[in-house]
Design a protein around this motif. Structure first.
Motif, PDB file in Angstrom:
ATOM      1  N   ASP A 920       0.971  -1.371  -0.212  1.00  0.00           N
ATOM      2  CA  ASP A 920       0.196  -0.361  -0.065  1.00  0.00           C
ATOM      3  C   ASP A 920       1.398   1.260   0.128  1.00  0.00           C
ATOM      4  OD1 ASP A 920      -2.259  -1.782  -0.457  1.00  0.00           O
ATOM      5  OD2 ASP A 920      -1.961  -1.001   1.903  1.00  0.00           O
ATOM      6  N   ALA A 921       2.441   1.294   0.842  1.00  0.00           N
ATOM      7  CA  ALA A 921       2.639   2.386   1.140  1.00  0.00           C
ATOM      8  C   ALA A 921       3.388   2.978  -0.496  1.00  0.00           C
ATOM      9  CB  ALA A 921       3.803   2.503   1.916  1.00  0.00           C
ATOM     10  N   VAL A 922       4.153   2.190  -0.766  1.00  0.00           N
ATOM     11  CA  VAL A 922       4.724   1.963  -2.346  1.00  0.00           C
ATOM     12  C   VAL A 922       3.291   1.881  -3.415  1.00  0.00           C
ATOM     13  CG1 VAL A 922       6.993   0.836  -1.610  1.00  0.00           C
ATOM     14  CG2 VAL A 922       5.160  -0.478  -2.450  1.00  0.00           C
ATOM     15  N   GLY A 923       2.780   2.100  -3.395  1.00  0.00           N
ATOM     16  CA  GLY A 923       1.461   2.117  -4.421  1.00  0.00           C
ATOM     17  C   GLY A 923       1.454   1.188  -5.156  1.00  0.00           C
ATOM     18  N   LEU A 924       0.918  -0.176  -4.787  1.00  0.00           N
ATOM     19  CA  LEU A 924       0.660  -0.808  -5.126  1.00  0.00           C
ATOM     20  C   LEU A 924       0.272  -2.326  -4.731  1.00  0.00           C
ATOM     21  CD1 LEU A 924       4.376  -2.440  -6.018  1.00  0.00           C
ATOM     22  CD2 LEU A 924       2.699  -1.215  -8.038  1.00  0.00           C
ATOM     23  N   PRO A 925      -1.121  -1.119  -4.822  1.00  0.00           N
ATOM     24  CA  PRO A 925      -2.180  -2.252  -3.493  1.00  0.00           C
ATOM     25  C   PRO A 925      -2.737  -2.967  -4.830  1.00  0.00           C
ATOM     26  CG  PRO A 925      -3.457   0.395  -4.260  1.00  0.00           C
ATOM     27  CD  PRO A 925      -1.115  -0.158  -4.125  1.00  0.00           C
ATOM     28  N   ARG A 926      -3.945  -3.717  -4.278  1.00  0.00           N
ATOM     29  CA  ARG A 926      -4.105  -4.957  -5.430  1.00  0.00           C
ATOM     30  C   ARG A 926      -3.222  -5.120  -6.854  1.00  0.00           C
ATOM     31  NH1 ARG A 926      -9.531  -5.655  -4.712  1.00  0.00           N
ATOM     32  NH2 ARG A 926      -9.916  -6.041  -7.288  1.00  0.00           N
ATOM     33  N   ARG A 927      -2.631  -5.775  -6.803  1.00  0.00           N
ATOM     34  CA  ARG A 927      -0.813  -6.618  -7.533  1.00  0.00           C
ATOM     35  C   ARG A 927      -0.628  -7.632  -6.984  1.00  0.00           C
ATOM     36  NH1 ARG A 927      -1.622  -3.465 -12.088  1.00  0.00           N
ATOM     37  NH2 ARG A 927      -2.350  -1.428 -11.455  1.00  0.00           N
ATOM     38  N   SER A 928       0.021  -8.578  -7.405  1.00  0.00           N
ATOM     39  CA  SER A 928       0.332  -9.720  -7.150  1.00  0.00           C
ATOM     40  C   SER A 928       0.833 -10.070  -6.274  1.00  0.00           C
ATOM     41  CB  SER A 928       1.562  -9.863  -8.455  1.00  0.00           C
ATOM     42  OG  SER A 928       2.726  -9.503  -8.290  1.00  0.00           O
ATOM     43  N   GLY A 929       1.532  -8.822  -5.672  1.00  0.00           N
ATOM     44  CA  GLY A 929       2.670  -9.506  -3.998  1.00  0.00           C
ATOM     45  C   GLY A 929       1.246  -9.399  -3.271  1.00  0.00           C
ATOM     46  N   HIS A 930       0.258  -8.484  -3.501  1.00  0.00           N
ATOM     47  CA  HIS A 930      -0.717  -7.837  -2.818  1.00  0.00           C
ATOM     48  C   HIS A 930      -1.523  -8.728  -2.095  1.00  0.00           C
ATOM     49  CE1 HIS A 930      -4.122  -5.074  -0.871  1.00  0.00           C
ATOM     50  NE2 HIS A 930      -3.930  -6.210  -0.382  1.00  0.00           N
ATOM     51  N   ALA A 931      -2.230  -9.723  -2.980  1.00  0.00           N
ATOM     52  CA  ALA A 931      -3.207 -11.152  -3.516  1.00  0.00           C
ATOM     53  C   ALA A 931      -2.551 -11.844  -3.018  1.00  0.00           C
ATOM     54  CB  ALA A 931      -3.137 -11.139  -5.008  1.00  0.00           C
ATOM     55  N   ALA A 932      -0.806 -12.283  -3.416  1.00  0.00           N
ATOM     56  CA  ALA A 932      -0.157 -13.315  -2.685  1.00  0.00           C
ATOM     57  C   ALA A 932      -0.248 -13.603  -0.833  1.00  0.00           C
ATOM     58  CB  ALA A 932       1.195 -13.723  -3.025  1.00  0.00           C
ATOM     59  N   ALA A 933      -0.276 -12.513  -0.765  1.00  0.00           N
ATOM     60  CA  ALA A 933      -0.058 -12.550   0.885  1.00  0.00           C
ATOM     61  C   ALA A 933      -1.255 -12.608   1.187  1.00  0.00           C
ATOM     62  CB  ALA A 933       0.020 -10.636   0.968  1.00  0.00           C
ATOM     63  N   LEU A 934      -3.199 -11.578   0.993  1.00  0.00           N
ATOM     64  CA  LEU A 934      -3.915 -11.990   0.924  1.00  0.00           C
ATOM     65  C   LEU A 934      -4.056 -13.261   1.156  1.00  0.00           C
ATOM     66  CD1 LEU A 934      -6.192  -9.158  -0.389  1.00  0.00           C
ATOM     67  CD2 LEU A 934      -5.541 -10.380   1.716  1.00  0.00           C
ATOM     68  N   HIS A 935      -3.530 -14.153  -0.269  1.00  0.00           N
ATOM     69  CA  HIS A 935      -3.760 -15.898   0.230  1.00  0.00           C
ATOM     70  C   HIS A 935      -3.843 -16.083   1.122  1.00  0.00           C
ATOM     71  CE1 HIS A 935      -4.476 -19.743  -2.124  1.00  0.00           C
ATOM     72  NE2 HIS A 935      -3.437 -19.809  -1.087  1.00  0.00           N
ATOM     73  N   GLY A 936      -2.451 -15.841   1.316  1.00  0.00           N
ATOM     74  CA  GLY A 936      -1.473 -16.179   2.568  1.00  0.00           C
ATOM     75  C   GLY A 936      -2.311 -16.620   4.156  1.00  0.00           C
ATOM     76  N   LEU A 937      -3.068 -14.849   4.093  1.00  0.00           N
ATOM     77  CA  LEU A 937      -3.443 -14.999   5.527  1.00  0.00           C
ATOM     78  C   LEU A 937      -4.952 -15.521   4.921  1.00  0.00           C
ATOM     79  CD1 LEU A 937      -3.514 -10.914   5.529  1.00  0.00           C
ATOM     80  CD2 LEU A 937      -2.300 -12.387   7.157  1.00  0.00           C
ATOM     81  N   GLY A 938      -6.038 -15.740   3.991  1.00  0.00           N
ATOM     82  CA  GLY A 938      -6.811 -16.521   4.040  1.00  0.00           C
ATOM     83  C   GLY A 938      -6.558 -17.955   4.298  1.00  0.00           C
ATOM     84  N   GLU A 939      -5.713 -18.770   4.289  1.00  0.00           N
ATOM     85  CA  GLU A 939      -5.858 -20.032   4.262  1.00  0.00           C
ATOM     86  C   GLU A 939      -5.184 -19.840   5.776  1.00  0.00           C
ATOM     87  OE1 GLU A 939      -3.561 -22.391   0.195  1.00  0.00           O
ATOM     88  OE2 GLU A 939      -2.026 -21.331   1.785  1.00  0.00           O
ATOM     89  N   LEU A 940      -4.371 -19.020   6.205  1.00  0.00           N
ATOM     90  CA  LEU A 940      -4.150 -19.426   7.665  1.00  0.00           C
ATOM     91  C   LEU A 940      -5.438 -19.125   8.734  1.00  0.00           C
ATOM     92  CD1 LEU A 940      -1.233 -16.222   8.126  1.00  0.00           C
ATOM     93  CD2 LEU A 940      -0.888 -19.016   8.541  1.00  0.00           C
ATOM     94  N   ALA A 941      -6.791 -17.847   7.861  1.00  0.00           N
ATOM     95  CA  ALA A 941      -7.503 -17.888   8.617  1.00  0.00           C
ATOM     96  C   ALA A 941      -8.725 -18.994   8.626  1.00  0.00           C
ATOM     97  CB  ALA A 941      -8.607 -16.885   8.648  1.00  0.00           C
ATOM     98  N   LEU A 942      -8.816 -20.060   7.375  1.00  0.00           N
ATOM     99  CA  LEU A 942      -9.037 -21.176   7.770  1.00  0.00           C
ATOM    100  C   LEU A 942      -8.646 -22.087   8.194  1.00  0.00           C
ATOM    101  CD1 LEU A 942     -11.118 -22.894   6.014  1.00  0.00           C
ATOM    102  CD2 LEU A 942      -9.310 -23.433   4.070  1.00  0.00           C
ATOM    103  N   ALA A 943      -7.210 -22.207   8.356  1.00  0.00           N
ATOM    104  CA  ALA A 943      -7.042 -23.086   9.350  1.00  0.00           C
ATOM    105  C   ALA A 943      -7.375 -23.051  11.042  1.00  0.00           C
ATOM    106  CB  ALA A 943      -5.074 -23.383   8.858  1.00  0.00           C
ATOM    107  N   GLU A 944      -6.999 -21.656  10.832  1.00  0.00           N
ATOM    108  CA  GLU A 944      -7.340 -21.330  12.282  1.00  0.00           C
ATOM    109  C   GLU A 944      -9.276 -21.276  12.153  1.00  0.00           C
ATOM    110  OE1 GLU A 944      -5.709 -17.566  12.604  1.00  0.00           O
ATOM    111  OE2 GLU A 944      -3.862 -18.612  13.012  1.00  0.00           O
TER     112      GLU A 944
END
Length: 1012
Positions: A920-944
């Motif tokens: 978000d700070a470097v101006g790359l929201p909703r790009r590939s890195g952002h999506a990969a991090a969201l994917h990881g957080l989603g899998e963590l939430a599902l496991a919990e």
């Protein structure tokens, strides 16, 4: 420091004599001193040193003498090279002959006014400065030229001192002295006449007549002449016994605390509509009323300086009218002529001041030095306010400064007058917008302005807040009440007529600016004209060197002259690469007018070309030292180069830029963007694309994507219009790199495909390979593995054939990405390792870190967690060292995936969260890195068991992948989303999601595609 010639030629500092080497060094010093700040040509110095037979090394020897003297003089006095010779500025040093002349002038003035006690004191003080025969130990050539006039000056002062003593009835004491002088100078008739008068008044008439007879005989024998009128008159008076008695002393014309005329009140009327400047008014009034610096017993002196038309005089007059009560003995005012270009001589000003102070015209000394002393004597015990308006230089002001601490002086000048000691500077800038608008509103009917605020704001902007221009605009509007304000704003916006619109009656902005322009030296005028041709907001000091085509030091000197004249203003005082300077918009317009009028088109074009070449050269030096490269390795391919010649400046500047390349680019980025725009508009497509290309690595490293895109697109338009295929290819490749950073897969493919074809057509195999690697990467990301393979294979072939390790590494890295997508991890790792070796060998830290991040992912997927951690740790350290926040965020995603794979949920969550904030700070929201991090957080939430949160995050990530046209990444996220929907009990949604996953994967090339 004391400089002495009335005896041995010497330099004294703090009661210590400095050693001078030989008669020739003393001769150079004495000659420069006696020139009284006028230039002595080299051939004149030679004649004074060696006569008619100078040595072959004459110039070198003179330079040596000058250099040694400069070291002895330090900062108290300066010797300046002014071709074809030298001059000395005495500055704060004392010069014994100048002191002698000043005291002699005071003595003569006192004699004329019959103040005999003062006269005798002044003459006696001057004569005590003689420590023996003048000019001891100089060459005979200088002595022959200068000694007669020095001796004549001493004799005149001596005779005048004796005249004052005779008037004071000191004849008895004078007899012995005069007897010795007559014996030493038997042909000096005035001394002989004075001895006769002294003898007569001592009741020695016979001795007086004998002195006459002796003199008459000597004159006849030595010169064959009779006594002159003065001696003959003294003889007749003694003979008949009618020598006039000693005159009575005339009382002082002005006593302390009492004027013979009304107290002067010469300040101009206050400004009726004075607007703004509250802080400056208080500052100036405070300076006049405050304590003297260091408790010095001298007047307070403030210098209000600024560009032409900025309102210096108006400020001074307004501020001083609020202080007149503190100066009960009056106010003096003089216009010194600087704004009109007609310098008023200090002697003329002093005559007016002395008259205003009550001195009769016949009592005013004829010479400037005498007037200075009388002026200072008049003000010694008084409290007078002095306004010296429109001063041109320090010397003009110095002669007009009172000596006593009771007075105060305000000087206004376009120059800074930096060599005046102990002054308080009050710099004056154009008015800020609110005060500027109030000034115009005050001259225009309120109802006329009420509905035209935008037009008023434009007028103020176009006038640059300059009060003189604002008054001209207001007068123009007042004289045309039927005009809407927008009409004047439009006319001021036309460069061809703006300055004409600002000439109304006696108000003439162009004329005011031209006066300062004409006062510059030739180089400074040329630099001002040529700097104005650059469409940049601010320039460094070295820019003058580039537009003039001279060395860096000379260019900086010229820039300093422009700043001293307030025709350039300091934009930033301590930026990297030194201060930066900008034009006032009206000064820029005048300078461009002058350039079009005075400079041939070929000279204007050459000046701009040199400036562009200088920035290009420095950008190249800075690019080579960006922190994405190893400090001691410089094997990475240089920037692509076109036909724009580089203009090389000094090694010192290059070293300074290389020491702080990121800071230099940050400072110059705005300028580089403006130069790309100017080059493109001025039909210089080569310069446009080369400057844009030179900044690309910095833009990538610092995440300045908008600037990267803007410069490349503007340059691309220019090179296409100019038919420059190579430049077009370089810009397309840069845009492909930018599109990769922004995950714009479609644009990346379009730019890379066109660039590859152009590079192959122009024969640049290495860059064609890099472009093909980008094309292959774009095909891979869109799921077209079958179409990704050919360009990657071709890229590797071209790179290896060209022997270019960087292009080879790019092709290998792209191949490794394709293999990793196809789950061929061992072969992908081999390609990555090969690429890693090449990038390390080139010292390319950014791409080294990128491959390490990929190898970390391979190691993680192969279960080699310690290796993965080491790879990712090294990659993160490189990113931090480079200051590359984007890369650091991508590494954080990889570290989160590693933590998640090893069961460290909290560490994974923290890494993913930091990555999202970073993107978000470097101006790359909703790009590939952002999506990969969201994917990881989603899998963590599902496991919990936080199923609702998991569904939301995974759905958001899938939507990002969809927007980026990356189907395989989307398929992976949707597969996890289906699991989350099942966990939430949304079975129909899960079935639909998995069907989408199947469709996406079926469109992709089978994973067993042969490896290249």
């Amino acid at each position: 420091m004391e400089l002495r010639i009335l005896g041995p030629v010497e330099i004294w500092t703090d009661d210590n004599r400095n050693s001078l080497d030989g008669s020739k060094q003393r001769t150079v010093l004495a000659a420069l001193l006696l020139a009284r700040e006028r230039m002595i040509a080299d051939h004149q110095l030679s004649a004074l040193l060696w006569g008619a037979d100078p040595p072959a090394t004459m110039n070198a020897q003179i330079y040596t003498y000058i250099s040694r003297l400069r070291k002895l003089l330090q900062e108290d006095a300066t010797i300046v090279r002014q071709r074809p010779g030298y001059l000395m500025r005495i500055g704060t040093a004392r010069f014994d002959f100048a002191d002698f002349e000043r005291l002699s002038q005071l003595g003569r003035a006192a004699l004329r006014e019959r103040r005999y006690e003062d006269a005798a004191r002044h003459f006696r003080a001057g004569l005590t400065l003689w420590r023996g025969p003048a000019l001891t130990d100089v060459t005979e050539f200088l002595a022959d030229v200068e000694l007669p006039r020095l001796e004549e000056a001493r004799m005149a002062a001596l005779e005048s001192r004796i005249e004052a003593d005779l008037a004071l009835r000191r004849h008895a004491q004078l007899v012995a002295e005069l007897t010795g002088l007559v014996a030493a100078y038997p042909l000096a008739e005035r001394l002989r006449a004075q001895l006769m008068i002294a003898l007569f008044r001592s009741d020695r008439q016979a001795d007086a007549l004998a002195v006459y007879q002796s003199g008459r005989r000597i004159l006849a024998e030595e010169l064959g002449v009779d006594p002159g009128p003065a001696l003959s008159k003294a003889h007749m008076e003694v003979l008949v016994g009618e020598v006039p008695p000693a005159p009575t002393t005339r009382p002082a014309a002005i006593t302390a605390g009492q004027w013979t005329r009304p107290r002067p009140a010469m300040l101009p009327a206050d400004i009726a509509d004075f607007t703004g400047r509250e802080a400056e008014v208080e500052q100036l009034r405070g300076l006049l009323g405050g304590a003297r610096p260091d408790g010095a017993g001298r007047p307070a002196v403030a210098v209000v300086h600024g560009m032409p038309g900025v309102g210096k005089s108006a400020l001074a007059v307004h501020a001083l009218h609020g202080r007149t009560g503190d100066f009960p003995d009056g106010q003096l005012y003089a216009d010194l002529g600087g704004s009109a270009g007609h310098r008023t001589e200090p002697a003329d000003v002093l005559a007016g001041f002395l008259t205003a102070l009550g001195v009769s015209r016949d009592a005013i000394p004829a010479d400037e030095a005498g007037r200075v002393q009388l002026y200072r004597s008049q003000l010694a015990r008084r409290r007078v306010l002095v306004l010296l308006d429109n001063a041109t230089d320090d010397r003009q002001v110095r002669a007009l400064l009172p000596g006593g601490a009771g007075c105060a002086v305000v000087v206004t000048s376009r120059a800074r007058l930096a060599t005046l000691a102990g002054v308080r500077p009050v710099p004056l800038a154009p008015l800020p917008a609110p005060a500027a608008e109030r000034l115009v509103r005050g001259a225009v009917q309120a109802e006329r302005v009420a509905s035209q605020g935008c037009a008023l704001h434009r007028i103020v902007q176009l006038c640059g807040g300059l009060p003189l221009a604002l008054r001209a605009a207001a007068a123009r509007l007042a004289g045309r009440p039927h005009w809407p304000l927008a009409r004047l704003a439009d006319r001021l916006g036309d460069d061809r007529r703006a300055l004409d619109e600002l000439r109304v009656g006696e108000i003439d902005v162009r004329g005011s600016l031209e006066t300062s322009y004409r006062s510059l030296t030739g180089n400074a005028r040329t630099a001002l004209r040529r700097l104005a041709l650059l469409d940049v907001d601010a320039v460094p000091a070295w820019a003058s060197a580039a537009v003039l085509g001279v060395c860096e030091d000379r260019g900086e000197d010229v820039t300093a002259e422009l700043v001293e004249a307030n025709l350039l203003e300091v934009a930033t005082a301590d930026g990297h690469g030194g201060p930066r300077y900008r034009f006032h918009p009206l000064v820029r317009r005048l300078a461009r007018e002058m350039a079009l009028a005075d400079d041939p088109q070929v000279d204007r074009a050459a000046a701009v070309d040199r400036a562009l070449g200088a920035w290009l050269w420095l950008a190249g030096e800075a690019d080579r030292r960006l922190p994405d490269r190893e400090a001691l390795i410089d094997r990475r391919p240089r920037l692509a180069a076109g036909d724009t010649p580089r203009w090389r400046l000094g090694a010192r500047l290059a070293a300074a830029v290389a020491a702080v390349p990121l800071a230099w680019f940050a400072t110059e980025s705005t300028t580089l963007r403006a130069l790309v725009q100017q080059a493109a508009a001025d039909d210089r497509p080569h310069a446009a694309w080369e400057i844009a290309h030179a900044a690309a690595n910095y833009f990538e490293l610092s995440g300045r994507y908008e600037e990267w895109h803007g410069t490349h697109q503007r340059a691309l338009t220019a090179v296409r219009a100019g038919g420059d295929e190579f430049g077009e290819a370089v810009m397309l490749l840069g845009l492909a790199r930018l599109s990769a950073a922004l995950d714009d897969v479609g644009a990346r493919l379009t730019y890379a495909d066109r660039a590859a074809r152009l590079f192959q057509a122009t024969g640049d195999a290495a860059r064609a390979a890099e472009a093909l690697a980008h094309a292959g990467g774009a095909y891979r990301l869109t799921g077209h593995h079958d179409r990704a393979l050919p360009p990657l294979r071709r890229a590797l072939e071209l790179a290896e054939a060209a022997g270019d390790p960087g292009a080879t590494a790019a092709a290998l890295q792209g191949t490794g990405d394709l293999l990793l997508d196809q789950d061929d991890r061992p072969t992908a790792a081999q390609e990555y390792e090969h690429a890693l070796d090449l990038w390390r060998g080139l010292g390319d830290r950014r791409r080294t870190a990128g491959v390490l991040r990929r190898l970390g992912a391979v190691d993680r997927e192969r279960g080699r967690f310690e290796d993965a951690a080491a790879r990712l740790g090294e990659s993160a350290q490189i990113a931090r060292d480079m200051g590359d926040r984007t890369l650091e965020c991508f590494v954080l995603v990889g570290q989160g995936q590693l933590a998640q794979s090893t069961g460290r949920a909290d560490a994974a969550r923290q890494a993913y969260t930091q990555a999202i904030r970073g993107f978000d700070a470097v101006g790359l929201p909703r790009r590939s890195g952002h999506a990969a991090a969201l994917h990881g957080l989603g899998e963590l939430a599902l496991a919990e068991g936080r199923v609702a949160a998991a569904v939301q995050m995974l759905a958001d990530a899938a939507d990002v992948w969809r927007c980026l046209s990356m189907p395989l990444h989307r398929a992976r996220t949707l597969a996890a989303l289906g699991d989350a929907q099942v966990a939430r009990g949304h079975f129909e949604d899960a079935v639909a999601t998995w069907q989408t996953v199947s469709d996406l994967r079926e469109r992709a090339v089978p994973q067993n595609t042969p490896t290249p």
